[in-house]
Design an enzyme around this catalytic site. Sequence first.
Site, PDB file in Angstrom:
ATOM      1  N   GLY A 222       0.746  -1.255   0.000  1.00  0.00           N
ATOM      2  CA  GLY A 222       0.000   0.000   0.000  1.00  0.00           C
ATOM      3  C   GLY A 222       0.771   1.296   0.000  1.00  0.00           C
ATOM      4  CD  GLU A 249      -4.121   0.137   4.662  1.00  0.00           C
ATOM      5  OE1 GLU A 249      -3.304   0.690   3.908  1.00  0.00           O
ATOM      6  OE2 GLU A 249      -3.810  -0.327   5.765  1.00  0.00           O
ATOM      7  CG  ASP A 250      -1.540  -2.823   1.963  1.00  0.00           C
ATOM      8  OD1 ASP A 250      -2.067  -3.679   2.706  1.00  0.00           O
ATOM      9  OD2 ASP A 250      -0.324  -2.586   1.979  1.00  0.00           O
ATOM     10  CD  GLN A 251      -2.896  -8.873  -0.563  1.00  0.00           C
ATOM     11  OE1 GLN A 251      -1.909  -8.232  -0.946  1.00  0.00           O
ATOM     12  NE2 GLN A 251      -3.471  -9.798  -1.316  1.00  0.00           N
TER      13      GLN A 251
END
Length: 442
Positions: A222, A249-251
């Site tokens: 991210g 949260e990025d994945q």
Amino acid sequence: MILKLVHSCATALVKILPVVFAGWYCIVWLVCSIGYYQLRTKFTQYYTSKSSRRGSNAPGVSILRPLKGIDPEFEACISSAFEQDYPKFEILLCVDDPADPVIPIVRRVMARYPHIHSQLFIGAEQFGVNPKVNNLIRAYDVAQHDILWVLDSNCWVTPGALGRAVDTFEADPRVQLVHHLPLVVDISGHWGSRLDEMFLSTAHAKFYVAINTVAVAPCVMGKSNLFRRSQLNKVVPLGIRSFAKFIAEDQQIGDGLWQAGGRHAMNCDAAIQPVGNTSFEDYFFRRMRWLRVRKHIVLAATLVEPLTECFLCGIVGATAFRLLVGINWNVFFAVHVLLWALGDFWIYSNLHRQGNVEIAHPPGTSQPGTKKSSPTPYFALPKQISGPKDIATWIVSWFAREAMALPIWINAMGGTQVEWRNRLYYIKQDATAVEIKKTGKI
């Protein structure tokens, strides 16, 4: 009868395992080769984007930058968003703490670019345990444009990065997320910083790019991600709020868009992070933290990760080919390590030549075609490894990084708690996180 059956199974296993190990070894080298090829051909050059030349017809982009504390070369990193060679964008800067020392620096940078629409949001919504997502919610809601670029505050990007990212979106309607290669540059000489640089420039770079090339599963870090708000809101009605319960949260955003049928794409650009004063301990525990989080997201990939590292992969290969064709174990392992190190040195050298950076020169220098108003910061300039001292330092850093991979993995697999931004979290089986208060209670 039972002993005979056990003996038969053991004999079959002895025959099968070398074949399995040899197959695995060849697969790892194939993935490495894909990474080497892509890094050399794709990330060592740049092109002028079509989108940046479309004027008012270009799709608008809202750049969201979460802020917390003063990172190394912070002002240069923040300014790089304002320096984008693109006709239609705004910058929304988000900070949680009203007393954060970044605020006066951010205001000074904003004042330097009065022609660019920018806004500073102070104070975050508390929607979940992830402070980055909480910090971004207000900007996410009021952003003028559908394309959002979430760019970490400690990253610098070249002026053409935004235009090329929009080109990547428009080249394929299936693409719902564009992300950039994360690249660390050590600016201090501290061993933790060197290890960070080595990991992101070798092992991580080749596998990250290779996995995204074959595109069999989502793989997103991210640092620098672009996606359309409308598409994310279709996947999860609460939008970015839905990911505040996760640390990674990025994945999770990438996985959500992928599961809905979208695809991810990378272009030639990197998100460059200057790193300084990182200790050996800082590096160890940061790698361990993200492995602990990742094992709850992609367990199978995390379990086999040690077998993709140089030394353990070499042991597997040497053992397999010794049993299959009688190759000398020591010779095989030594050649394996040498070839692996040479490959990593090659891609490290190529990445740090910064061939994908549009070098802007200081005012007054004669550089045809240079239109940027600020010179390229020193950490984004080409870096050469020359002389015995540089080579010796690289070799020691490489061996140290490789030797630490297994101990970090073992520590990561043995726990469920992580510390991030001075907060302690318990990672649950579904990859959501619960903050552990200072009293020790969840």
